[in-house]
Every structure is written in C-alpha cells, then in structure tokens.
Scaffold this motif. Structure first.
Motif: not given
Length: 350
Positions: A144-167
């Motif tokens: 999920p972290v890699a997925a969020l990083e890729h989605a953030g790049a798609m959106l030109g995100a100006v910060g990072r989004v992380l889940p509190m847990s991978r499950q």
C-alpha cells in the motif's frame, strides 16, 4: 527558510481540511507534509472493496491524496477524476454501440431519474474512481505504501500519504443507549460506519486486532517530525484510532516533535453529549502519557473558553482561539482561515 516537517493524523473530511489548510501555509512556511490515515472504514465504496477484494479501505487515503494534489491543470483534472463517483445507470437507454442497457442487478424496484427514466445499479455504481485506482495499484504493486507513492506522483501531490497500518482494522465501541428503547443499556457496536452513526454515547473504543502493526514509514515520519497535528475530524473513528495502535502511540509520546490539536466546530453523531473539553479529555483517557503543546479552536464553537482552557492545561497545552470556520455558518473549517491561524503557530521557534 527552514523546512518544518509536519505529520497530520486523521481520516476523511477532517484530515482533508487540515491538509488543505497546511497547503495554504506554503507562501510563508516551507512545510514537508505527511498524512497518516486511519484504515478502519467499512462503509460505502471503501467497505465494498474491503469486503470483496481485501486490502486497505481506500476512501480516506484517496481524500488525503486529493487534498495534497498539485495545482497544475492536468493534476487538478486527475484529482477531479479520483473524486468522480459512478452514478446509477439508466435502464433501457442505448449505449454508444447501439445496444440497449438491459435490466441491471438491483435489490429492489428500480428508482427513477429526474426525467422519469428508470435507473439501476451495477458493479461500478457508488464507487469513486480513485478508490478503484488505489485498489488496483495495491494489488499490482503488492504494497500500500508503494501504491500511495505512485498515486501521489500521478496527482503531483505536495506531501506524502501513509496508512497508519498496512493491514485494515476493525473499530468497536461500547455504546450506552445505542437502542433508544433501552437508553441505559450498554451494547457493543461493531464497524467504523456503525460507530460513526450511533445515536448512543460511546463509553469505550477498541481496535480489532487490538495491536495492529504500525506502518514503519509512519513511525519514521513521526520520529523526524517538528509538529504532529491531531484533528479536526470524527473523534472516535478518525482521530483516536491512531492512539490505539501501540507502536504509533509509543512514537507519538516519545518524539521530540511539538503536538497540536485542532478541535471540531460541532459535535457529530458519535460525539453527541461530549463537550469541547470532553474531546480533549478523551485524548488523555486513551493515551495518558500524551502531552500537547497547543490546542487550536474557533472562539464561536468553544463558547465559554474556561473549561476548554482547563482541559488544554491538563494536557500541558495552551489554548489558541481563531476564526477558522467558513463564513456561511455551517460547521466546516475554512482551509484558508485555518491555514492563516496555523502559520504563526507552526512558524514559531521553540
């Protein structure tokens, strides 16, 4: 300009408002923004994907990504696509290939659109495009972290989004008066959605499993942070769950970062009966070691500030009052006003 590393905790609309406010600080402060998002959602599109596909519920993660999306027209369009939700489809209306949309699966009689045409539901109805994209990325990349990083790049995100847990986690509450016919009876209410809409008073909260593994990247961000921000948001289902993840709680307590709590503008169903001061007391109840530096609130929402000042002081905090609500009187934070209130707070030296 000194970079200040900020970690904001929450989920849904409250976290989105906080992240948009932090973006409004950009002209005056150099912020490195990380959002740490709850993963307990089990309602709506997220709940369906969680039940049918497994993995993390994507809705709150999607909203955080969209709040941080870049300002380029292409990324704004992508952000709009992420938020687009598939509507019910008209029944019997020709498709572009000339065939008819026949009857679609439905649990009851087909509703009617504004033009009188019948509409029905299919597998896409109700899903946000961004939820499907995140679900696909998590399956494709396996993390999920890699997925969020890729989605953030798609959106030109100006910060990072992380889940509190991978499950994903479950949320349970002991609620007094969940059944209006038995106002003194305490029952267990299961699921984030059910807790959020309960009409009773939440007396205790827990996660299942009780000690989910924290996202390692979130712990690293907390340890490196200059500021931690809690709220606004649904107190029991978006804010407090972070304090119930043991590894996150340990990092929150032990970090050298300063801590700020942004209070809500009005009670929600899950917090009916809780005063503004009670919201702060709940933080101490679930994490007694938590010390807070500042509590930010809207003066009109607070009313008499004395009880809130005392509750803030019990956490070691100073109360800061500022006009942070939208001007139409609805209980919503104005990102620009909240950002203006945050600038002198986050920009202050120790």
């Amino acid at each position: 300009m000194t970079t200040r590393r900020v970690v904001a905790f929450g989920g849904g609309h409250g976290l989105s408002a906080s992240l948009r406010a932090l973006r409004h600080c950009a002209p005056e402060l150099d912020l490195d923004i990380t959002a740490v998002v709850t993963v307990g959602d089990d309602g709506g599109s997220s709940g369906r994907l969680r039940a049918e596909r497994g993995g993390l519920p994507p809705g709150d993660l999607r909203q955080a990504l969209v709040a941080l999306a870049g300002d380029h027209p292409a990324t704004r369009r992508s952000a709009g696509l992420f938020q687009h939700r598939f509507a019910a489809v008209p029944v019997g209306v020709p498709r572009s290939d000339g065939t008819d949309r026949g009857p679609v699966a439905s649990d009851g009689p087909a509703p009617h659109g504004t033009d009188g045409a019948s509409v029905g539901t299919d597998g896409l109805t109700g899903h946000a495009v961004g939820n499907l994209v995140l679900c696909g990325l998590m399956e494709l990349l396996g993390d999920p972290v890699a997925a969020l990083e890729h989605a953030g790049a798609m959106l030109g995100a100006v910060g990072r989004v992380l889940p509190m847990s991978r499950q994903p986690v479950g949320i349970e509450a002991r609620v007094r008066g969940a059944d209006p016919a038995a106002p003194d009876e305490v029952r267990t209410v299961t699921g984030q959605h059910q807790v959020a809409v309960t009409t009773g008073r939440v007396e205790s909260l827990r996660l299942t499993p009780s000690a989910p593994p924290a996202c390692a990247e979130a712990i690293e961000a907390i340890r490196a942070a200059d500021w931690l921000i809690f709220g606004p948001g649904s107190w029991y289902t978006s804010v407090l769950p972070h304090l119930l993840v043991p590894q996150l709680a340990d990092a929150i307590v032990s970090t050298s970062a300063r801590r700020l709590v942004t209070l809500n503008l009005a009670a929600e169903k899950e917090t009916l009966g809780l005063s503004v001061a009670d919201h702060l007391a709940a933080l101490h109840w679930y994490l007694p070691e938590l010390k807070v530096d500042l509590v930010l609130a809207d003066a009109k929402a607070v009313g008499d500030p004395e009880p809130v000042e005392r509750a803030a002081e019990s956490l070691g905090a100073r109360l800061v009052l500022a006009p942070v609500a939208v001007v139409d009187g609805t209980p919503r934070h104005d990102p620009a006003a909240l950002g203006a209130a945050l600038v002198p707070v986050l920009g202050a030296d120790r």
